[in-house]
Design a protein around this motif. Structure first.
Motif, PDB file in Angstrom:
ATOM      1  N   VAL A  95       0.916  -1.020  -0.160  1.00 56.53           N
ATOM      2  CA  VAL A  95       0.232   0.035  -0.060  1.00 56.53           C
ATOM      3  C   VAL A  95       0.812   1.431   0.093  1.00 56.53           C
ATOM      4  O   VAL A  95       0.535   2.336  -0.446  1.00 56.53           O
ATOM      5  CB  VAL A  95      -0.875  -0.063   1.152  1.00 56.53           C
ATOM      6  N   GLY A  96       1.899   1.015   0.409  1.00 52.94           N
ATOM      7  CA  GLY A  96       3.110   2.304   0.367  1.00 52.94           C
ATOM      8  C   GLY A  96       3.253   2.948   1.707  1.00 52.94           C
ATOM      9  O   GLY A  96       3.682   4.147   1.792  1.00 52.94           O
ATOM     10  N   PHE A  97       2.983   2.537   2.833  1.00 55.85           N
ATOM     11  CA  PHE A  97       3.363   2.914   4.212  1.00 55.85           C
ATOM     12  C   PHE A  97       4.851   3.015   4.193  1.00 55.85           C
ATOM     13  O   PHE A  97       5.628   2.125   3.721  1.00 55.85           O
ATOM     14  CB  PHE A  97       2.874   2.268   5.419  1.00 55.85           C
ATOM     15  N   THR A  98       5.329   4.295   4.658  1.00 56.02           N
ATOM     16  CA  THR A  98       6.831   4.477   4.505  1.00 56.02           C
ATOM     17  C   THR A  98       7.433   4.010   5.749  1.00 56.02           C
ATOM     18  O   THR A  98       8.826   4.062   6.067  1.00 56.02           O
ATOM     19  CB  THR A  98       7.292   5.990   4.250  1.00 56.02           C
ATOM     20  N   GLY A  99       6.799   3.968   7.004  1.00 50.81           N
ATOM     21  CA  GLY A  99       7.660   3.630   8.328  1.00 50.81           C
ATOM     22  C   GLY A  99       6.845   2.448   8.708  1.00 50.81           C
ATOM     23  O   GLY A  99       5.469   2.681   8.994  1.00 50.81           O
ATOM     24  N   GLY A 107       2.036  -8.224  25.984  1.00 56.52           N
ATOM     25  CA  GLY A 107       0.735  -8.193  25.870  1.00 56.52           C
ATOM     26  C   GLY A 107      -0.156  -7.401  24.745  1.00 56.52           C
ATOM     27  O   GLY A 107      -1.138  -7.424  24.301  1.00 56.52           O
ATOM     28  N   ALA A 108       0.667  -6.194  24.606  1.00 51.36           N
ATOM     29  CA  ALA A 108       0.104  -5.329  23.570  1.00 51.36           C
ATOM     30  C   ALA A 108       0.758  -5.363  22.229  1.00 51.36           C
ATOM     31  O   ALA A 108       1.561  -4.384  21.837  1.00 51.36           O
ATOM     32  CB  ALA A 108       0.089  -3.701  24.196  1.00 51.36           C
ATOM     33  N   ARG A 109       0.415  -6.220  21.519  1.00 49.06           N
ATOM     34  CA  ARG A 109       1.250  -6.488  20.164  1.00 49.06           C
ATOM     35  C   ARG A 109       0.619  -5.610  19.010  1.00 49.06           C
ATOM     36  O   ARG A 109      -0.571  -5.621  19.081  1.00 49.06           O
ATOM     37  CB  ARG A 109       1.398  -8.013  19.745  1.00 49.06           C
ATOM     38  N   PHE A 110       1.661  -4.897  18.342  1.00 52.26           N
ATOM     39  CA  PHE A 110       0.871  -3.946  17.271  1.00 52.26           C
ATOM     40  C   PHE A 110       1.902  -3.764  16.352  1.00 52.26           C
ATOM     41  O   PHE A 110       3.046  -4.265  16.521  1.00 52.26           O
ATOM     42  CB  PHE A 110       0.460  -2.915  17.954  1.00 52.26           C
ATOM     43  N   LEU A 111       1.277  -3.246  15.106  1.00 54.55           N
ATOM     44  CA  LEU A 111       2.131  -2.730  13.944  1.00 54.55           C
ATOM     45  C   LEU A 111       1.763  -1.135  14.340  1.00 54.55           C
ATOM     46  O   LEU A 111       0.914  -0.341  14.205  1.00 54.55           O
ATOM     47  CB  LEU A 111       1.759  -3.220  12.786  1.00 54.55           C
ATOM     48  N   HIS A 112       3.255  -0.465  13.818  1.00 53.66           N
ATOM     49  CA  HIS A 112       2.920   1.147  13.830  1.00 53.66           C
ATOM     50  C   HIS A 112       3.089   1.436  12.285  1.00 53.66           C
ATOM     51  O   HIS A 112       4.027   0.787  11.661  1.00 53.66           O
ATOM     52  CB  HIS A 112       3.971   1.932  14.559  1.00 53.66           C
ATOM     53  N   LEU A 113       2.222   2.070  11.854  1.00 55.33           N
ATOM     54  CA  LEU A 113       2.265   2.325  10.218  1.00 55.33           C
ATOM     55  C   LEU A 113       2.403   3.822  10.197  1.00 55.33           C
ATOM     56  O   LEU A 113       1.572   4.642  10.927  1.00 55.33           O
ATOM     57  CB  LEU A 113       0.934   2.020   9.622  1.00 55.33           C
ATOM     58  N   ASP A 114       2.972   4.418   9.360  1.00 52.51           N
ATOM     59  CA  ASP A 114       2.984   5.904   8.815  1.00 52.51           C
ATOM     60  C   ASP A 114       3.426   6.188   7.513  1.00 52.51           C
ATOM     61  O   ASP A 114       3.818   5.275   6.744  1.00 52.51           O
ATOM     62  CB  ASP A 114       4.098   6.602   9.980  1.00 52.51           C
ATOM     63  N   THR A 115       2.960   7.445   7.274  1.00 58.25           N
ATOM     64  CA  THR A 115       3.318   7.812   5.967  1.00 58.25           C
ATOM     65  C   THR A 115       4.260   9.356   6.085  1.00 58.25           C
ATOM     66  O   THR A 115       4.217  10.078   4.896  1.00 58.25           O
ATOM     67  CB  THR A 115       2.131   8.197   5.001  1.00 58.25           C
ATOM     68  N   ILE A 116       5.068   9.456   6.883  1.00 57.13           N
ATOM     69  CA  ILE A 116       5.988  10.481   6.882  1.00 57.13           C
ATOM     70  C   ILE A 116       6.851  10.599   5.814  1.00 57.13           C
ATOM     71  O   ILE A 116       7.232   9.486   5.387  1.00 57.13           O
ATOM     72  CB  ILE A 116       6.375  10.988   8.412  1.00 57.13           C
ATOM     73  N   GLU A 117       7.397  11.745   5.277  1.00 58.09           N
ATOM     74  CA  GLU A 117       8.356  12.004   4.332  1.00 58.09           C
ATOM     75  C   GLU A 117       9.797  11.687   4.798  1.00 58.09           C
ATOM     76  O   GLU A 117       9.917  11.922   6.027  1.00 58.09           O
ATOM     77  CB  GLU A 117       8.104  13.160   3.770  1.00 58.09           C
ATOM     78  N   SER A 118      10.663  11.220   4.068  1.00 63.80           N
ATOM     79  CA  SER A 118      11.958  10.984   4.450  1.00 63.80           C
ATOM     80  C   SER A 118      12.497  12.567   4.649  1.00 63.80           C
ATOM     81  O   SER A 118      12.420  13.468   4.000  1.00 63.80           O
ATOM     82  CB  SER A 118      12.858  10.336   2.987  1.00 63.80           C
ATOM     83  N   SER A 119      13.489  12.484   5.545  1.00 63.45           N
ATOM     84  CA  SER A 119      14.158  13.384   6.239  1.00 63.45           C
ATOM     85  C   SER A 119      15.816  13.106   6.508  1.00 63.45           C
ATOM     86  O   SER A 119      15.605  12.018   6.628  1.00 63.45           O
ATOM     87  CB  SER A 119      13.334  14.480   7.099  1.00 63.45           C
ATOM     88  N   PRO A 120      16.573  13.869   6.776  1.00 59.32           N
ATOM     89  CA  PRO A 120      17.774  13.564   7.312  1.00 59.32           C
ATOM     90  C   PRO A 120      17.737  12.766   8.547  1.00 59.32           C
ATOM     91  O   PRO A 120      18.457  11.963   8.999  1.00 59.32           O
ATOM     92  CB  PRO A 120      18.592  14.870   7.538  1.00 59.32           C
ATOM     93  N   THR A 121      16.776  13.422   9.433  1.00 62.86           N
ATOM     94  CA  THR A 121      16.535  12.670  10.896  1.00 62.86           C
ATOM     95  C   THR A 121      15.813  11.476  10.826  1.00 62.86           C
ATOM     96  O   THR A 121      15.508  10.553  11.808  1.00 62.86           O
ATOM     97  CB  THR A 121      16.046  13.709  12.067  1.00 62.86           C
ATOM     98  N   PRO A 123      14.866   8.780   7.882  1.00 64.80           N
ATOM     99  CA  PRO A 123      14.937   8.297   6.363  1.00 64.80           C
ATOM    100  C   PRO A 123      13.754   7.407   6.259  1.00 64.80           C
ATOM    101  O   PRO A 123      13.317   6.617   7.215  1.00 64.80           O
ATOM    102  CB  PRO A 123      16.537   7.452   6.526  1.00 64.80           C
ATOM    103  N   ARG A 124      13.229   7.537   5.096  1.00 68.00           N
ATOM    104  CA  ARG A 124      12.135   6.611   4.896  1.00 68.00           C
ATOM    105  C   ARG A 124      12.512   5.977   3.186  1.00 68.00           C
ATOM    106  O   ARG A 124      12.854   6.765   2.582  1.00 68.00           O
ATOM    107  CB  ARG A 124      10.730   7.067   4.881  1.00 68.00           C
ATOM    108  N   PRO A 125      11.780   4.804   3.099  1.00 67.80           N
ATOM    109  CA  PRO A 125      11.146   3.992   3.876  1.00 67.80           C
ATOM    110  C   PRO A 125      12.168   3.082   4.770  1.00 67.80           C
ATOM    111  O   PRO A 125      13.494   2.999   4.519  1.00 67.80           O
ATOM    112  CB  PRO A 125      10.718   2.904   2.730  1.00 67.80           C
ATOM    113  N   THR A 126      11.341   2.712   5.846  1.00 67.55           N
ATOM    114  CA  THR A 126      12.207   2.223   6.843  1.00 67.55           C
ATOM    115  C   THR A 126      11.320   1.202   7.830  1.00 67.55           C
ATOM    116  O   THR A 126      10.111   1.553   7.690  1.00 67.55           O
ATOM    117  CB  THR A 126      13.015   3.223   7.963  1.00 67.55           C
ATOM    118  N   ILE A 127      12.012   0.281   8.499  1.00 70.19           N
ATOM    119  CA  ILE A 127      11.064  -0.766   9.472  1.00 70.19           C
ATOM    120  C   ILE A 127      11.874  -0.723  10.740  1.00 70.19           C
ATOM    121  O   ILE A 127      13.498  -0.878  10.550  1.00 70.19           O
ATOM    122  CB  ILE A 127      10.860  -2.044   8.679  1.00 70.19           C
ATOM    123  N   TRP A 128      11.442  -0.932  11.888  1.00 70.23           N
ATOM    124  CA  TRP A 128      12.228  -1.124  13.030  1.00 70.23           C
ATOM    125  C   TRP A 128      11.191  -2.114  14.050  1.00 70.23           C
ATOM    126  O   TRP A 128      10.153  -2.269  13.757  1.00 70.23           O
ATOM    127  CB  TRP A 128      12.422   0.271  13.716  1.00 70.23           C
TER     128      TRP A 128
END
Length: 130
Positions: A95-99, A107-121, A123-128
């Motif tokens: 779908v194109g999520f960048t982060g 107990g609180a299992r989740f996925l964080h999804l974001d669409t922020i733009e890449s910047s020096p601080t 960088p996108r796309p990324t996964i952590w």
């Protein structure tokens, strides 16, 4: 751009309200992407954290004075685990999520999804992982 919640097929503004301030300031493009993901996934998705005001305690602890992606209204955490998390994760790439942040422990299992733009601080796309 503000979200026209009447056009959001799967989500409501109330799901994204900041638990600290009671405000909601989600980005329309992000909600459009999230609706696309939900359509493809074919199952309900539970939002555990949407918009966070910069005064939210989680954001106030961050090194970046502007806060994280949630402050921009371009992020949400989705409660999901195990095989379903794997499926949603693979669809989120398409779908194109960048982060994408992955928390699949405790107990609180989740996925964080974001669409922020890449910047020096931020960088996108990324996964952590958390």
């Amino acid at each position: 751009m503000k979200v026209d919640w009447d056009k959001s097929k799967y989500f409501k503004a109330s799901e994204f309200i900041c638990s600290h301030t009671g405000t909601e300031n989600m980005d329309a493009y992000f909600i459009e992407k999230l609706n696309m993901l939900r359509q493809i996934y074919g199952k309900p998705m539970t939002v555990s954290s949407g918009y966070r005001d910069s005064t939210h305690p989680v954001e106030a602890m961050k090194k970046d004075p502007k806060g994280g992606a949630h402050v921009s209204g371009k992020a949400a955490d989705i409660l999901i685990e195990r095989a379903e998390a794997y499926k949603l994760l693979s669809l989120a790439f398409d779908v194109g999520f960048t982060g994408i942040g992955v928390n699949q422990k405790g107990g609180a299992r989740f996925l964080h999804l974001d669409t922020i733009e890449s910047s020096p601080t931020r960088p996108r796309p990324t996964i952590w992982s958390y």
